[in-house]
Design an enzyme around this catalytic site. Structure first.
Site, PDB file in Angstrom:
ATOM      1  N   HIS A  81       0.849  -1.195   0.000  1.00 50.76           N
ATOM      2  CA  HIS A  81       0.000   0.000   0.000  1.00 50.76           C
ATOM      3  C   HIS A  81       0.888   1.249   0.000  1.00 50.76           C
ATOM      4  O   HIS A  81       1.924   1.284   0.660  1.00 50.76           O
ATOM      5  CB  HIS A  81      -0.925   0.009   1.230  1.00 50.76           C
ATOM      6  CG  HIS A  81      -1.971   1.060   1.129  1.00 50.76           C
ATOM      7  ND1 HIS A  81      -1.721   2.377   1.442  1.00 50.76           N
ATOM      8  CD2 HIS A  81      -3.257   1.009   0.698  1.00 50.76           C
ATOM      9  CE1 HIS A  81      -2.815   3.082   1.217  1.00 50.76           C
ATOM     10  NE2 HIS A  81      -3.765   2.279   0.770  1.00 50.76           N
ATOM     11  N   GLU A 149      -3.838   1.852  -7.645  1.00 52.19           N
ATOM     12  CA  GLU A 149      -4.224   2.995  -6.830  1.00 52.19           C
ATOM     13  C   GLU A 149      -3.283   4.177  -7.101  1.00 52.19           C
ATOM     14  O   GLU A 149      -2.185   4.236  -6.526  1.00 52.19           O
ATOM     15  CB  GLU A 149      -4.109   2.653  -5.341  1.00 52.19           C
ATOM     16  CG  GLU A 149      -5.003   1.529  -4.885  1.00 52.19           C
ATOM     17  CD  GLU A 149      -5.288   1.655  -3.385  1.00 52.19           C
ATOM     18  OE1 GLU A 149      -6.449   1.887  -3.048  1.00 52.19           O
ATOM     19  OE2 GLU A 149      -4.351   1.556  -2.584  1.00 52.19           O
TER      20      GLU A 149
HETATM   21  P1  PGA Z   1      -9.364   6.164  -0.166  1.00 50.77           P
HETATM   22  O1  PGA Z   1      -8.193   5.131   0.143  1.00 50.77           O
HETATM   23  O2  PGA Z   1     -10.531   5.378  -0.657  1.00 50.77           O
HETATM   24  O3  PGA Z   1      -9.636   6.845   1.161  1.00 50.77           O
HETATM   25  O4  PGA Z   1      -8.845   7.105  -1.181  1.00 50.77           O
HETATM   26  C1  PGA Z   1      -7.918   4.058  -0.699  1.00 50.77           C
HETATM   27  C2  PGA Z   1      -6.760   3.273  -0.169  1.00 50.77           C
HETATM   28  O5  PGA Z   1      -5.889   3.872   0.473  1.00 50.77           O
HETATM   29  O6  PGA Z   1      -6.679   2.062  -0.359  1.00 50.77           O
END
Ligand code: PGA
Length: 224
Positions: A81, A149
Site C-alpha cells: 500500500h 491505486e
Molecule cells: P481512499 O483510500 O478510498 O480513502 O482514497 C484508498 C486506499 O488507500 O486504499
C-alpha cells in the site's frame, strides 16, 4: 457482474466505532481489512490484513506474521500500500518479500501499485506500474489480486477519469492476464456508478468510505 470489494479501514475506527459499524452494516461479500486488533470482531465477514511482516519468525517484536494472520482466519493480505511505501519506506524488494511470505501461508496477496502525481504529470504511469509489478511479483507463483491505486487519488477526493483508469487497467491485464485488477483511490457512494462504467475493472479497494456503514452499503448495492 459482481465486483470484488476490499474495505481498507486503515486506522479510522476505535473499538466502539468498529462495533457500531458492525451493528449497522448488513451487506455480505466484502473483504474487510480492519485494524489488526479488531480482526476477530469481523469474523462474520471475509477478512484480510492491511499488511504483514516480510518474513516468518517467532522473534519479530511488534510485527504480525502471515501464519498468525492465517490462524486468525484471514484469507487476504494487502501488500505494498502506498501509505506503507511512503511512511515506512517500503520498496519493491520489501513488498516482494511480503507477497511471497503471504503466498507461503496461503494468504491471497492484494498487491497495490500506482504512480505519484509527479509521475502522472510526466506521463510515466505505465512505466512506474510495470516496474512495481515486475519487481513485486518476482518469483510469485500463487493466486493474487492487483489493486491499481494512483497515489494522488488516495484520500484526496480526486479520481482519474474513466478513460485513464481503463487505460491503466487494460495495460496491467495485458501484462498479467490471469489476475483480477481493482481500482482504488477516493471510491465513494457518490462516484461508484460512474466508476462502474469503466470496462475491465474487477472491483475496488475502498479506504475512507469503507468505515462509514451507510456509505459502504450504498457502494455494495451499486456493485451487485
Ligand atoms: P481512499 O483510500 O478510498 O480513502 O482514497 C484508498 C486506499 O488507500 O486504499
Amino acid at each position: 457482474m459482481k465486483k470484488i470489494l476490499v474495505a481498507n479501514q486503515k486506522t479510522y475506527l476505535n473499538k466502539e466505532e468498529a462495533e457500531a459499524f458492525l451493528n449497522e452494516f448488513k451487506e455480505e461479500g466484502v473483504i474487510f481489512c480492519p485494524s489488526f486488533p479488531f480482526l476477530s470482531m469481523f469474523n462474520n465477514h471475509i477478512i484480510g490484513a492491511q499488511d504483514i511482516s516480510k518474513e516468518e519468525s517467532s522473534s519479530l517484536t511488534g510485527e504480525i506474521t502471515a501464519s498468525q494472520l492465517k490462524s486468525l482466519g484471514c484469507q487476504f493480505a494487502i501488500v505494498g500500500h502506498s501509505e506503507r511505501r511512503q511512511n515506512e519506506k517500503e520498496d519493491n524488494t520489501t513488498v516482494n518479500k511480503k507477497l511471497l511470505n503471504a503466498e507461503a501461508s496461503s494468504l491471497i496477496p492484494i498487491l497495490c501499485v500506482g504512480e505519484s502525481k509527479e509521475d502522472y504529470d510526466l506521463a510515466k504511469t505505465k512505466e512506474v506500474v510495470e516496474t512495481q509489478l515486475r519487481e513485486c511479483l518476482k518469483d510469485s507463483t500463487g493466486e493474487l489480486i492487483i489493486a491499481y491505486e494512483p497515489i494522488w487519488a488516495i484520500g484526496t477526493g480526486v479520481v482519474p477519469n474513466n478513460q485513464e483508469i481503463k487505460e491503466v487497467i487494460t495495460y496491467i491485464k495485458s501484462l498479467y492476464p490471469k489476475y483480477k485488477v481493482l481500482y482504488g483511490g477516493s471510491v465513494k457512494a457518490s462516484n461508484i456508478k460512474e466508476l462502474n462504467q469503466v470496462e475491465g475493472v474487477d472491483g475496488y479497494l475502498i479506504g475512507g468510505a469503507s468505515s462509514i456503514a451507510k456509505e459502504l452499503s450504498e457502494i455494495v448495492k451499486s456493485c451487485q
